[in-house]
Scaffold this active site. Structure first.
Site, PDB file in Angstrom:
ATOM      1  N   PRO A 368       0.819  -1.212   0.000  1.00  0.00           N
ATOM      2  CA  PRO A 368       0.000   0.000   0.000  1.00  0.00           C
ATOM      3  C   PRO A 368       0.854   1.264   0.000  1.00  0.00           C
ATOM      4  CG  PRO A 368       0.027  -0.998   2.176  1.00  0.00           C
ATOM      5  CD  PRO A 368       0.712  -1.963   1.275  1.00  0.00           C
ATOM      6  N   SER A 369       0.227   2.401  -0.266  1.00  0.00           N
ATOM      7  CA  SER A 369       0.935   3.680  -0.232  1.00  0.00           C
ATOM      8  C   SER A 369       1.516   3.917   1.159  1.00  0.00           C
ATOM      9  CB  SER A 369      -0.019   4.831  -0.594  1.00  0.00           C
ATOM     10  OG  SER A 369      -0.488   4.693  -1.914  1.00  0.00           O
ATOM     11  N   GLY A 370       2.749   4.453   1.190  1.00  0.00           N
ATOM     12  CA  GLY A 370       3.398   4.712   2.461  1.00  0.00           C
ATOM     13  C   GLY A 370       4.118   3.514   3.037  1.00  0.00           C
ATOM     14  N   GLY A 372       6.929   2.352   2.003  1.00  0.00           N
ATOM     15  CA  GLY A 372       8.377   2.551   1.950  1.00  0.00           C
ATOM     16  C   GLY A 372       9.018   2.114   0.660  1.00  0.00           C
ATOM     17  N   LYS A 373       8.220   1.860  -0.380  1.00  0.00           N
ATOM     18  CA  LYS A 373       8.774   1.341  -1.633  1.00  0.00           C
ATOM     19  C   LYS A 373       9.680   2.362  -2.322  1.00  0.00           C
ATOM     20  CE  LYS A 373       4.649   0.658  -3.294  1.00  0.00           C
ATOM     21  NZ  LYS A 373       3.877   1.206  -2.158  1.00  0.00           N
ATOM     22  N   GLU A 496       6.864   2.831 -10.261  1.00  0.00           N
ATOM     23  CA  GLU A 496       5.557   2.931 -10.907  1.00  0.00           C
ATOM     24  C   GLU A 496       5.683   3.242 -12.402  1.00  0.00           C
ATOM     25  OE1 GLU A 496       2.607   2.245  -9.858  1.00  0.00           O
ATOM     26  OE2 GLU A 496       3.037   1.916  -7.762  1.00  0.00           O
TER      27      GLU A 496
END
Length: 575
Positions: A368-370, A372-373, A496
């Site tokens: 999910p967003s956040g 750390g990717k 992305e």
């Protein structure tokens, strides 16, 4: 002043020449009253005056010509000082750590390169040399006045001294106000830069008028700060004016009495008044130059604030770069218990992250967003370093490698896919300036952008607009990928990559990445759309900065609840 001198050191020869010319100008100015007195004395005794008049004219013309040469030399030198300072400042800005740049407003930094450095021009043209020349001329005038009549000199110094002391006191306050004014200008520039960067969003949101008002408020604050500085600067003129008028009235009164009493001749009084002009004029210039110097030093302090920041550490000099022979058991890329927190924050962005990437494989980071990717990719590029754990390339810790050598082996495509204003060619060759036309055509075809170069008669020399505005979002994304592929990296980092692509171009990009992978390039792909990575050799699932699953798609659907939930929401598995 200590911070100013290093900026002038490289220009010391033209500055010295300008100073020498200013001494010549001062000498011609000091000679004029003596020559005028000789003319008056010759007239009084009915002696020939032609030679004396010619001498006055020659000295006057020579002084004017020398002064013009001096001013040109000063102006040219001032432009050189501004140019050198801007180059230093831009060089430092572009080499600052990424975290330092993230913490500052871009518009304010632009203001320091533009308006702040411009004020240094006045420091040279109306500052140091003028101060020195005016001081020499004033000192010479004082000596000459003392020889003509010490009594009138004492009267003059009392009147002028009061004004000079008051002017210096006002000038000290001016530097503080000048710095405050430049800071407000920087804030206004940042507001304008923010608005222009999102002008389409503002208009689509009906927020243009509100943003105009916000920028207007920033402009008003800059105006108020500028007015406060102007008020103090303007106070110098009446202070000097009162002192000058007082000196003239006192000299005329006392001097007239001394002429009437026979203590002073008319020729001496005229010469003294001319020397008074020579004293008052440089004193006025001196106080004006002092105020300009304060303005320039106020701006210089903002420039020095940036120049004092440490550049990004290039890494150990002479450190061996990874070679083609990988140590036994070592992967191309290894992360071992990596932890990271932003400076000043106790909340970990990454916590105990470990995985390996083998050559010729594709690794996907999902979550999910956040989770750390994107932060993880930033650590691989060494925009920051882990607070705990290690990251190794070919068995060598990244911190033991020169940053330039590390980044030469990596390709990095950011999520926003920035495109620089300029041409297609300039953007494509950014990371590989020596790439051939055939290589460019190959990567353009690989990602389905061949038609982009054919769309304009200019081909690859067509402009892309500010920020790539003349391209679609998908074209900007693929152009950024082409830019990285041309450099032939061993490890390609994609954040992305399909975020702005439609289904057709997404499939074309997938085929291109397959071709890249066959050339033994490892891929690390950050993805929210799992359809693009279901066939990855390895999928690393991140949640709140921790690895909660590693494996292939079919394995993670069974073993990792978060991945199963993500896959179900994207209709890749039954809910």
């Amino acid at each position: 002043m200590r911070t100013l001198l290093p900026h002038l050191r490289a220009h010391r020869r033209p500055l010295a020449a300008a100073a020498a010319l200013s001494l010549v100008t001062a000498a011609t100015g000091l000679a004029q009253p003596l020559l005028v007195r000789r003319v008056i004395e010759a007239v009084q005794v009915a002696a020939p005056v032609r030679a004396a008049v010619v001498a006055v004219v020659v000295v006057l013309v020579a002084g004017s010509l020398v002064g013009a040469v001096q001013q040109y030399l000063l102006q040219r030198t001032a432009e050189g000082v501004v140019l050198a300072t801007r180059r230093r400042l831009v060089g430092r800005l572009l080499r600052l750590p990424v975290a330092e740049l993230d913490a500052r407003r871009t518009g304010d930094l632009i203001s320091r390169v533009g308006s702040d450095t411009t004020l240094l021009r006045a420091v040279v043209t109306s500052g140091l040399v003028e101060v020195a020349a005016s001081a020499v001329l004033a000192a010479g005038a004082v000596v000459a006045m003392a020889l003509v009549d010490p009594v009138l000199l004492a009267v003059t110094l009392v009147a002028v001294g009061v004004g000079a002391v008051a002017g210096v006191a006002v000038g000290r306050r001016l530097r503080e106000l000048a710095r405050a004014s430049q800071e407000r200008v920087g804030a206004m520039t940042a507001a304008v830069e923010r608005a222009l960067g999102a002008v389409r969003t503002l208009r689509a949101s009906g927020a243009t008028d509100r943003e105009v008002q916000a920028v207007g408020r920033a402009a008003e604050q800059a105006y108020d700060a500028g007015v406060r500085a102007a008020r103090v600067q303007a106070a110098i003129s009446p202070v000097v004016g009162v002192a000058v008028q007082g000196a003239f009235v006192a000299v005329l009164g006392v001097g007239g009495y001394r002429v009437a009493s026979g203590a002073l001749t008319v020729a001496d009084l005229v010469a003294f008044i001319l020397y008074l002009f020579l004293l008052v004029m440089p004193l006025g210039q001196l106080l004006g130059a002092y105020s300009q110097l304060q303005l320039g030093l106020g701006a210089l302090s903002r420039v020095e604030e940036v120049l004092a920041l440490d550049e990004e550490d290039p890494g150990p000099r002479g450190a061996p770069t990874p070679d083609a022979v990988r140590p036994a058991g070592a992967a191309l890329l290894e992360l071992d218990d990596v932890a990271f927190s932003h400076p000043g924050s106790d909340r970990p962005v990454l916590d105990g992250v470990s995985f390996r990437v083998e050559p010729g494989t594709r690794t996907a980071l999902v979550g999910p967003s956040g989770a750390g990717k994107s932060t993880l990719l930033g650590l691989l590029e060494r925009f920051a370093d882990p607070v705990e754990g290690s990251i190794r390339l070919d068995g060598v810790d990244l911190r033991d490698l020169p940053r330039a050598a590390l980044r030469a082996r990596l390709g990095y495509v950011e999520q926003e896919a920035p495109v620089l204003a300029g041409t297609l060619r300039e953007n494509l060759l950014l990371a590989a300036p020596r790439a051939t036309e055939a290589e460019v055509a190959e990567v353009l075809a690989a990602v389905g952008l061949s038609g982009l170069a054919e769309r304009s008669p200019l081909g690859l020399d067509a402009q892309v607009g500010e920020g790539g505005v003349l391209l679609s979002g998908g074209e900007r994304q693929r152009l950024a990928i082409c830019r990285s592929l041309l450099a032939r990296p061993e490890l390609l980092l994609l954040d992305e990559p399909t975020a702005s692509l439609d289904a057709r171009n997404e499939a074309a990009l997938a085929r291109a990445l397959d071709a890249v992978q066959r050339r033994s390039t490892a891929l690390v792909v950050v993805a929210h759309r799992l359809s693009t990575v279901v066939d990855a050799d390895q999928i690393v699932v991140l949640e709140a900065g921790r690895v909660v699953g590693v494996g292939r798609h079919e394995e993670l659907v069974v073993s990792t609840p978060l991945y199963r939930e993500l896959a179900a929401t994207q209709l890749l598995v039954a809910g």
